[in-house]
Design a protein around this motif. Structure first.
Motif, short mmCIF file in Angstrom:
data_model
loop_
_atom_site.label_atom_id
_atom_site.label_comp_id
_atom_site.label_asym_id
_atom_site.label_seq_id
_atom_site.Cartn_x
_atom_site.Cartn_y
_atom_site.Cartn_z
N SER A 196 49.21 -10.20 130.90
CA SER A 196 48.64 -11.54 131.04
C SER A 196 49.05 -12.15 132.37
O SER A 196 49.75 -11.54 133.16
CB SER A 196 49.16 -12.41 129.90
OG SER A 196 50.52 -12.68 130.10
N ALA A 197 48.61 -13.36 132.57
CA ALA A 197 49.01 -14.09 133.76
C ALA A 197 49.25 -15.53 133.35
O ALA A 197 48.91 -15.93 132.24
CB ALA A 197 47.93 -14.02 134.82
N VAL B 127 47.54 -15.30 124.71
CA VAL B 127 48.62 -14.36 124.46
C VAL B 127 49.11 -14.55 123.03
O VAL B 127 49.34 -13.59 122.29
CB VAL B 127 49.77 -14.57 125.46
CG1 VAL B 127 50.97 -13.72 125.08
CG2 VAL B 127 49.32 -14.22 126.87
N THR C 180 53.78 -6.89 122.25
CA THR C 180 54.42 -7.84 123.14
C THR C 180 53.50 -8.09 124.32
O THR C 180 52.35 -7.67 124.32
CB THR C 180 55.81 -7.35 123.59
OG1 THR C 180 56.46 -8.37 124.32
CG2 THR C 180 55.69 -6.10 124.44
N PHE C 181 54.02 -8.73 125.32
CA PHE C 181 53.18 -9.01 126.49
C PHE C 181 54.04 -9.00 127.74
O PHE C 181 55.26 -9.04 127.68
CB PHE C 181 52.50 -10.37 126.33
CG PHE C 181 53.47 -11.53 126.33
CD1 PHE C 181 54.21 -11.82 125.21
CD2 PHE C 181 53.64 -12.32 127.47
CE1 PHE C 181 55.12 -12.87 125.20
CE2 PHE C 181 54.54 -13.37 127.47
CZ PHE C 181 55.28 -13.64 126.33
N ILE C 182 53.37 -8.94 128.85
CA ILE C 182 54.06 -8.97 130.13
C ILE C 182 53.22 -9.86 131.05
O ILE C 182 52.00 -9.90 130.90
CB ILE C 182 54.28 -7.54 130.67
CG1 ILE C 182 55.20 -7.53 131.87
CG2 ILE C 182 52.96 -6.83 130.96
CD1 ILE C 182 55.87 -6.18 132.08
N VAL C 183 53.88 -10.59 131.91
CA VAL C 183 53.16 -11.57 132.72
C VAL C 183 53.12 -11.11 134.17
O VAL C 183 54.14 -10.75 134.75
CB VAL C 183 53.85 -12.95 132.64
CG1 VAL C 183 53.04 -14.00 133.39
CG2 VAL C 183 54.02 -13.38 131.19
N LYS C 184 51.93 -11.10 134.74
CA LYS C 184 51.77 -10.77 136.16
C LYS C 184 52.32 -11.91 137.01
O LYS C 184 52.05 -13.07 136.67
CB LYS C 184 50.29 -10.56 136.51
CG LYS C 184 49.74 -9.25 136.05
CD LYS C 184 48.29 -9.09 136.49
CE LYS C 184 47.33 -9.71 135.50
NZ LYS C 184 45.91 -9.46 135.76
N PRO C 185 53.00 -11.72 138.11
CA PRO C 185 53.40 -10.40 138.61
C PRO C 185 54.66 -9.90 137.90
O PRO C 185 55.54 -10.71 137.64
CB PRO C 185 53.69 -10.68 140.09
CG PRO C 185 54.10 -12.11 140.13
CD PRO C 185 53.37 -12.80 139.03
N PHE C 186 54.71 -8.65 137.64
CA PHE C 186 55.91 -8.12 137.00
C PHE C 186 56.48 -6.98 137.83
O PHE C 186 55.82 -6.45 138.71
CB PHE C 186 55.61 -7.65 135.58
CG PHE C 186 54.39 -6.77 135.48
CD1 PHE C 186 54.45 -5.42 135.77
CD2 PHE C 186 53.17 -7.31 135.08
CE1 PHE C 186 53.33 -4.62 135.66
CE2 PHE C 186 52.04 -6.51 134.97
CZ PHE C 186 52.12 -5.16 135.27
N HIS D 27 60.76 -4.06 134.49
CA HIS D 27 60.35 -4.82 133.32
C HIS D 27 59.21 -4.15 132.57
O HIS D 27 59.17 -4.14 131.34
CB HIS D 27 59.98 -6.25 133.72
CG HIS D 27 61.19 -7.05 134.11
ND1 HIS D 27 61.20 -7.89 135.19
CD2 HIS D 27 62.42 -7.09 133.60
CE1 HIS D 27 62.40 -8.43 135.32
NE2 HIS D 27 63.16 -7.96 134.35
N THR E 198 59.61 -2.82 128.83
CA THR E 198 58.66 -3.28 127.81
C THR E 198 58.06 -2.10 127.07
O THR E 198 57.98 -2.09 125.85
CB THR E 198 57.54 -4.11 128.49
OG1 THR E 198 58.15 -5.13 129.27
CG2 THR E 198 56.65 -4.76 127.47
#
Lengths: 163, 120, 714
Positions: B81-82, B89, B99-105, B109, B113
């Protein structure tokens, strides 16, 4: 971080090339060209003439599939033409991505000339002087250091108007 | 080696994820440029984990997530996601995204994840 | 595309490498172009179509994400502002939007990003400052946001992302099982989790993920902040952490093991709370809460919950989807060169002089097969390099828009045949000339709307851009319905500049119009912002000639002007006839050759001015001695000893005199080194090529040679 490391290595390369000149002879004089511009030295090879070019542009050669122009430095300096022989060399230089072959009488050696041994050229009117950016002293010898950029890019008005 | 399916319409992001995982024991088994293709590829490839972009043309990440979960309730999907996508989300998490990860990553991480989701 | 090492290394991300940067640039530029088209096509109507808004939103979202990954924060921030703006447009459908202003702002943003990406491409730092623009966007955003907008919830049925769900109903996301039997809950724990600063926000949702992780282990729980829906909760968790009270029959270690694996976890405190009074108090509150909201179970597993439209959608399985990769043009050039060399090598093998007189049936068979494959390979490589003119043509829409806006003219652009394909290298050379010609048309051709009305024309001027195939060439025709060229002014100007030789009475109108292409000619009496910018007509000509093309103009006073560009389909490989003059080798494109023969002396005529001409079947054609014009030393100076090659272009015929023909073959066209080109544009030379023996042959440009003959005639 990465940037500064990169900078260091390129500085180092610059350092090892600094003050180094490839010298070649033409007639009785020795000339030097900064080694960082020189990409390779090849023996003389057949040149394809291009019409309507100034006399000192001898034509083009095929350097492993790449077509590059060749310049006769003698003629560029308005010295008399000399027949090419087995000592004649083509020094390929690369200045801001423009590759050009320089035809010289013969290659001498690579030498280091520290900055303090280089003096500005006297402002004489002698032909060819305008392509000299300094005079390097090596022992009792004198090497004329070429201004490669001018050599390539300064339009020789006279020779163009000859056409 | 665990298999990952990347679903993202941006080729850049796909390459970014691929590059980040180069040095890890994760095999990129497929890349899909759209949710609908991603769902089909999931069915064919049966990857261990999926990274799912949210904003995609045709079929969105959320729809694709739901379709994948419908096909395989055990599917392990990480939403990519962003900022500004909180609600979606959340909906994805409710809909079964692990789960999720947020740009920028960052590389570590992303890897953490994935490991977490895979239980390794 | 060369990317400076520095540009890449500036990024601290170790995973960023050159192909990624390439891809970032490529993809972003593609998206931006797509977006520009959307804006231009929507601007004409008074509002944006909802698909366009969606699409622009998505594009900005993608660019925001990629740019953030690449650490180009200025681009990312601006894209974020634009994304927000289009979000509002999509969700709120505000009515008071000034779409003209919106287009201006968005295009400005687009240009900013383009400029930054150009900097990145050149290895420079993307250091542009978009704060002013972002501020303008914020003001615009505030203006439309302040207006009345639809309160009712908009369900986006087109499958678009519901970015932010405005459903007023409170969503339940608790995954915890509401168990009927209450087991003996041995442990009550209190856990406080803090997340790292760079987790990207959305801490509240991270907390939900934590609850998910523990779902199967917890019997009951309560957390602070209480409301994870609230936007503020993310900030609170970020500042104060997420505190969770839970009852479980698992041990502290087991819970710790799960929690410690939380991604982006910065800090975890987990303690056993013996006194569960606190929990009980809180718990009661929660039960009340649970009572008045229906528990919505997550759509986890059943097939029924698949959205209906899912089944109906057409699916392309991964295998059927044409997979597309992007390849750098440099690699294609290299491939093309190699194929070219192979074509030559094939000729050298199959037509090897050592084979002369030998009966080699099997060899012949194999050679034929080789030739067939080589030629197929060549065709395939060529086709790979061909790209439609669509992108180049559509770029002109933007030029048109900007010009019209500045000059207050009303012009429409008609595109015909944009699917016509041209070699990639050529496309790059024609974009600027086209833009200049279109600018010229709008600036000098098309009249002001009022003036047009007086003349009985429609207020809206029309420029037509048409492409079509014509043999081995592509014609691109730019025509406008403006006032046409001013013949007298062109003539006067040409006279003043000394561009007219011979008597003026003999000049046809068409010849007059084509004077504008001569170097040193420019009718721009008034240098306007647009036409005066950058290139003049002679630069257009230079660009087109650089790819072996040509231009022609025609005009009808009061009715309009038509400029025709003729460009070759490809530059890369041509069928050529190699000829010899002295020690020099030349190559003539076979398409230009009509015939070649050894002349008889009786066929040669010399006129009083010493011009040599050849009589062929009752017609007279000028002769050009190649050794003469190029000052090549040769022993063959008598016509009877050499060969005449009749060449033709644009219905003009010329007889070239050379020593001998060497043979026909396909050659890879290479440009003359730039150094040489900058020195002088040699008349009649189109480039050079490598022959099988490694020597260089100069490729003749027949059009140029015909011009040469004409120039010397005058």
């Amino acid at each position: 971080m990465a940037d500064s490391v990169e900078q260091d290595t390129s500085d180092q390369i610059e350092d090892t090339q600094k003050g180094k000149f490839l010298t070649f002879c033409m007639g009785n004089e020795f000339y030097g060209i900064e080694i960082k511009y020189v990409t390779e030295i090849i023996g003389f090879q057949p040149i394809t003439e291009i019409p309507e070019m100034p006399e000192y542009i001898k034509g083009i050669i095929n350097l492993r599939g790449k077509i590059i122009p060749v310049m006769d430095v003698r003629l560029r300096f308005r010295k008399p033409f000399r027949e090419y022989n087995d000592r004649t060399c083509i020094v390929v230089i690369d200045i801001s991505e423009v590759a050009v072959g320089l035809i010289v009488d013969s290659i001498s050696e690579v030498i280091t000339i520290p900055d303090e041994e280089i003096v500005a050229p006297p402002s004489m009117t002698k032909e060819g002087n305008r392509y000299i950016k300094g005079i390097g002293k090596v022992g009792s010898d004198v090497k004329l250091l070429l201004d490669s950029d001018k050599l390539l890019n300064e339009t020789d008005l006279e020779s163009l108007s000859d056409l | 080696m665990k298999k990952l399916l990347i679903i993202d319409d941006a080729a850049f992001m796909r390459l970014a994820i691929r590059n980040m995982l180069l040095n890890y024991e994760i095999e990129i088994s497929g890349e899909a440029a759209d949710g609908a293709i991603g769902v089909e590829m999931y069915k064919q490839l049966r990857p261990d984990v999926v990274t799912m972009d949210i904003t995609m043309p045709k079929m969105s990440g959320l729809e694709a997530l739901k379709a994948i979960k419908a096909f395989d309730p055990q599917a392990k999907v990480i939403m990519v996601s962003a900022m500004g996508q909180e609600r979606i989300v959340k909906e994805a998490i409710i809909s079964g995204a692990k789960t999720f990860i947020v740009k920028p990553f960052k590389e570590e991480h992303l890897y953490q994840t994935i490991c977490k989701v895979l239980g390794i | 595309m060369t990317l400076s090492q520095k540009g890449v290394n500036e990024l601290s991300n170790p995973y960023v490498n050159e192909p990624m940067l390439d891809l970032y640039i490529f993809e972003s530029m593609q998206l931006l172009e797509q977006m520009e088209l959307l804006i231009l096509s929507n601007e004409k109507s008074s509002s944006y179509a909802s698909e366009a808004i969606n699409e622009i939103f998505r594009i900005m979202h993608t660019i925001k994400g990629s740019s953030a990954m690449m650490l180009y924060n200025n681009i990312s921030t601006l894209a974020h502002s634009l994304e927000d703006l289009f979000f509002v447009l999509r969700e709120d459908e505000p009515r008071n939007v000034d779409y003209s202003e919106l287009s201006d702002l968005v295009l400005e943003g687009l240009d900013f990003i383009k400029v930054e990406i150009h900097k990145i491409r050149n290895g420079d730092e993307a250091d542009g400052d978009a704060t002013g623009l972002i501020e303008s966007l914020r003001v615009f955003h505030a203006t439309i946001k302040g207006s009345d907008f639809k309160v009712e919830d908009q369900n986006l049925a087109d499958g678009a992302v519901s970015h932010e769900n405005r459903t007023p109903e409170k969503q339940q996301y608790y995954i915890s099982k509401v168990r009927t039997e209450t087991t003996s809950l041995r442990n009550t724990f209190q856990a406080t989790l803090r997340f790292e600063q760079d987790c990207g926000g959305m801490e509240n949702i991270r907390a939900i993920v934590v609850l998910n992780d523990l779902a199967d282990l917890m019997e009951d729980y309560y957390h602070l902040p209480e409301d994870l829906e609230n936007e503020d909760s993310a900030r609170i968790i970020s500042e104060q952490g997420f505190t969770l009270f839970l009852k479980t029959d698992r041990s502290l270690e087991e819970i710790h093991k799960v929690l410690i694996e939380t991604i982006y976890l910065k800090d975890l405190q987990l303690t056993n709370v013996e006194n569960s009074e606190l929990f009980n108090d809180l718990h009661q509150e929660r039960e009340i809460l649970l009572e008045d909201s229906s528990v919505k179970l997550p759509a986890f597993s059943s097939r029924d919950q698949v959205p209906n439209n899912y089944e109906e959608k057409e699916f392309h399985s991964g295998a059927n989807q044409p997979s597309i990769i992007s390849v750098s043009v440099a690699k294609l050039d290299q491939l093309m060169d190699l194929v070219g060399e192979m074509v030559i090598a094939e000729a050298m093998v199959t037509q090897n002089p050592d084979l002369k007189g030998l009966e080699l049936n099997n060899f012949e068979k194999a050679a034929r097969q080789l030739r067939k494959i080589t030629s197929e390979l060549q065709d395939t490589v060529m086709s790979v390099r061909m790209v439609p003119l669509t992108g180049t043509f559509q770029k002109m829409n933007r030029t048109l828009r900007d010009m019209c806006k500045k000059l207050n003219k009303e012009v429409q652009l008609q595109l015909i045949g944009q699917e016509t394909e041209v070699d990639k290298n050529i496309i790059e050379h024609i974009s600027d000339p086209l833009m200049h010609l279109i600018r010229n048309s709008i600036d000098h051709g098309i009249e002001m709307p009022s003036e047009r009305e007086i003349k009985g024309k429609s207020r809206l001027g029309t420029i037509t851009l048409e492409a079509k195939n014509a043999g081995g060439d592509v014609l691109i025709i730019i025509s406008d319905d403006g006032e046409g060229f001013n013949k007298d002014r062109i003539l006067a100007k040409a006279r003043e500049k000394g561009l007219i030789q011979g008597s003026e009475e003999e000049i046809t109108d068409k010849e007059i119009y084509n004077l504008v292409f001569l170097p040193g000619f420019s009718t721009n009496e008034k240098v306007t912002e647009f036409s005066g910018r950058g290139v003049g007509m002679d630069v257009v000509v230079k660009n087109i000639e650089a790819v072996g093309g040509g231009l022609a103009a025609d005009s009808v006073p009061g009715k309009g002007t038509t400029i025709t560009l003729k460009i070759p389909l490809t530059l890369a490989i041509i069928d050529g006839m190699n000829i010899k003059v002295g020690d020099s080798r030349y190559t003539i494109p076979t398409t230009a050759i009509k015939e070649s023969f050894r002349p008889k002396i009786t066929e040669v005529i010399v006129d009083p001015d010493n011009n040599e001409m050849m009589m062929v079947r009752g017609q007279c054609f000028p002769i050009l001695r190649l050794h003469d014009i190029y000052h090549v030393k040769t022993d063959v100076t008598h016509f009877t000893e050499g060969i005449i090659i009749m060449v033709e272009q644009d219905n003009k015929t010329l007889c070239l005199f050379a020593d001998e023909l060497i043979g026909q073959q396909q050659v890879v066209v290479k440009a003359l080194p730039e150094y040489i080109q900058n020195m002088k544009k040699v008349r009649g030379l189109a480039g050079c090529t490598l022959l099988g023996d490694g020597s260089i042959s100069l490729i003749l440009d027949v059009g140029g040679l015909i011009g040469y003959r004409q120039a010397t005639k005058v």
